[in-house]
Design an enzyme around this catalytic site. Structure first.
Site, PDB file in Angstrom:
ATOM      1  NE  ARG A 180      -6.757   1.218 -18.626  1.00 31.09           N
ATOM      2  CZ  ARG A 180      -6.437   0.567 -17.519  1.00 31.09           C
ATOM      3  NH1 ARG A 180      -7.304  -0.286 -16.993  1.00 31.09           N
ATOM      4  NH2 ARG A 180      -5.289   0.763 -16.921  1.00 31.09           N
TER       5      ARG A 180
ATOM      6  CE  LYS B 149     -11.552 -13.450 -25.804  1.00 32.25           C
ATOM      7  NZ  LYS B 149     -10.458 -12.931 -26.654  1.00 32.25           N
TER       8      LYS B 149
ATOM      9  N   GLY C 155       1.698 -18.193 -27.740  1.00 30.18           N
ATOM     10  CA  GLY C 155       0.507 -18.535 -26.975  1.00 30.18           C
ATOM     11  C   GLY C 155      -0.333 -19.545 -27.722  1.00 30.18           C
TER      12      GLY C 155
END
Length: 269
Positions: free
Chosen positions: A19, A68, A127
């Site tokens: 988004r 990243k 995670g």
């Protein structure tokens, strides 16, 4: 004097769900900037070559998974990027210098503060990727002392737990959904990866933070709502990190509340 048009983008793989283009285009319009912002799918390992091919019209890149760690090596990293080992913002200055930032770290803190969470003593992190590291650094700035890093294969979580120890956090590893009382549980895994464990994830938590926002709402969020605990979501993080990222890119920014409202407007579009 009018600001010359610049190009910006978010790079990731996949990235079509992001988004960020809608959010940034709305912000540019608020600032009266005739800048562009697009989503570019860059294959894993392809970020350095992509950046090498950019011309002088480019102002900045937002960076998401899996790039990243690679972004860290593109320019001069800030302290948060060096600490985490990954960055989410690359800014190209007019003099040819490249600066690398991690706005996820302050973005996590800001998102939690906005939802009334100002301190975290014990957390569960679901995670073991770059976002999990950003969350851990952010939570140490909020007083974190103990953490459990959960992954489907706990062996994958071991390096992150060991690294958390270097931050002064007493960290352990466990499979996803293992019972662990905590102030906050944060799911940093991709959309759908934690769905089958949602009820277990929120069962012993005072608050839940799911960093994803597609599909909306996530199953983990819904489980938190059903249990009646505080829920922080991916749009909170999108807005929280954008406060600093937009400031770095544009030299001006919008308050969290406005960015969160703009982010909410993008859902379903």
């Amino acid at each position: 004097m009018p600001v010359p048009p610049c190009r910006c983008a978010i790079v990731g793989h996949p990235v079509a769900h992001s988004r960020s283009p809608l959010l940034y285009r709305a912000a540019f319009a608020r600032f009266g900037l005739a800048w562009t912002y697009e989503a570019v799918d860059v294959a894993p390992g392809g970020l350095p070559d992509f950046v090498a091919g950019l011309d002088g019209t480019w102002r900045a890149l937002s960076v998401t998974a899996p790039h990243k760690p690679d972004a860290l090596r593109l320019g001069e990293p800030d302290e948060a990027s060096r600490l985490v080992g990954g960055a989410n913002t690359v800014v190209f200055d007019a003099d040819g210098s490249v600066h690398v930032h991690n706005t996820d770290v302050p973005g996590v803190v800001r998102a939690l503060h906005e939802r009334g969470i100002v301190g975290v003593d014990r957390a569960v992190i679901v995670g073991a990727g770059a976002t999990a590291r950003s969350v851990l650094v952010a939570l140490t700035r909020m007083g974190l002392r103990e953490a459990v890093v959960q992954a489907r294969n706990p062996r994958r979580a071991a390096p992150v737990a060991q690294w958390a120890g270097s931050l002064g956090v007493d960290a352990a590893v466990a499979p996803i959904g293992a019972h662990a009382d905590c102030d906050l549980v944060v799911s940093t895994v991709p959309a759908g990866a934690a769905d089958g464990f949602a009820d277990q994830i929120v069962d012993a938590a005072a608050a839940v933070f799911d960093v994803t926002y597609d599909p909306w709402p996530t199953v983990v969020m819904q489980a938190g709502v059903a249990r009646g605990i505080t829920v922080i979501d991916g749009l909170d993080l999108l807005a929280g990190q954008a406060v600093d990222q937009i400031g770095l890119v544009c030299g001006q920014t919008l308050p969290f509340e406005q960015l969160r409202a703009l982010a909410a407007d993008t859902v379903g579009r």
